[in-house]
Write a protein that holds these residues in place. Structure first.
Motif, PDB file in Angstrom:
ATOM      1  N   GLY A 100       0.793  -1.216   0.000  1.00  0.00           N
ATOM      2  CA  GLY A 100       0.000   0.000   0.000  1.00  0.00           C
ATOM      3  C   GLY A 100       0.833   1.277   0.000  1.00  0.00           C
ATOM      4  N   ILE A 101       2.084   1.175   0.429  1.00  0.00           N
ATOM      5  CA  ILE A 101       2.946   2.358   0.452  1.00  0.00           C
ATOM      6  C   ILE A 101       3.966   2.336  -0.681  1.00  0.00           C
ATOM      7  N   GLY A 102       3.829   1.377  -1.586  1.00  0.00           N
ATOM      8  CA  GLY A 102       4.658   1.393  -2.786  1.00  0.00           C
ATOM      9  C   GLY A 102       5.893   0.521  -2.757  1.00  0.00           C
ATOM     10  N   ASP A 103       6.125  -0.213  -1.671  1.00  0.00           N
ATOM     11  CA  ASP A 103       7.235  -1.167  -1.681  1.00  0.00           C
ATOM     12  C   ASP A 103       6.918  -2.286  -2.672  1.00  0.00           C
ATOM     13  N   THR A 104       7.949  -2.794  -3.322  1.00  0.00           N
ATOM     14  CA  THR A 104       7.724  -3.833  -4.331  1.00  0.00           C
ATOM     15  C   THR A 104       8.556  -5.072  -4.050  1.00  0.00           C
ATOM     16  N   TYR A 105       8.095  -6.158  -4.575  1.00  0.00           N
ATOM     17  CA  TYR A 105       8.794  -7.440  -4.490  1.00  0.00           C
ATOM     18  C   TYR A 105       8.720  -8.102  -5.857  1.00  0.00           C
ATOM     19  N   TYR A 106       9.833  -8.723  -6.246  1.00  0.00           N
ATOM     20  CA  TYR A 106       9.870  -9.523  -7.468  1.00  0.00           C
ATOM     21  C   TYR A 106      10.536 -10.859  -7.153  1.00  0.00           C
ATOM     22  N   ALA A 107       9.947 -11.920  -7.651  1.00  0.00           N
ATOM     23  CA  ALA A 107      10.580 -13.224  -7.516  1.00  0.00           C
ATOM     24  C   ALA A 107      11.854 -13.259  -8.352  1.00  0.00           C
ATOM     25  N   ASP A 108      12.802 -14.069  -7.939  1.00  0.00           N
ATOM     26  CA  ASP A 108      14.066 -14.182  -8.672  1.00  0.00           C
ATOM     27  C   ASP A 108      13.827 -14.565 -10.127  1.00  0.00           C
TER      28      ASP A 108
END
Length: 123
Positions: A53-61
């Motif tokens: 909700g605050i814009g942090d992102t995650y991407y799988a390897d």
């Protein structure tokens, strides 16, 4: 009522690109995390990208450096730009929303799901 609708899948050759869209309604992005998941035949659903909700992102390897998630708050739409696609990316892709807005790549944490969109990458 929270609703999500994914679109943009299709057939593409290896090395090509697609952009998936997830149109959302019934909530604001500030209060929810949005995730993209995919499920290939015979495999478990995999969390590949999410934004809090605050814009942090995650991407799988497996997609780091090739896929990019973005959002257009005015349109209540989240996008997944997929570049350098590989046959291994072939799957049904889903978008999902998680109340509370915290980042999570686990499908179990998401309460709301859109219908899937098929992505097929030919070699």
């Amino acid at each position: 009522e929270v609703q999500l609708q994914a679109s943009g899948g299709g057939l593409v050759q290896a090395g090509g690109s697609l952009r998936l869209s997830c149109a959302a309604s019934g909530f604001t992005f500030d209060d929810y995390a949005i995730g993209w998941f995919r499920q290939a035949p015979g495999k478990e659903r995999e969390g590949i990208s999410c934004v809090s909700g605050i814009g942090d992102t995650y991407y799988a390897d497996s997609v780091m450096g090739r896929f990019t998630m973005s959002s257009d708050n005015a349109k209540n739409t989240v996008y997944l730009q997929m570049n350098s696609l590989e046959p291994e990316d072939t799957a049904v892709y889903y978008c999902a929303a998680r109340a509370g807005g915290t980042l999570s790549a686990s499908a179990r944490g998401y309460q709301h799901w859109g219908q899937g969109t098929q992505v097929t990458v030919s070699s």
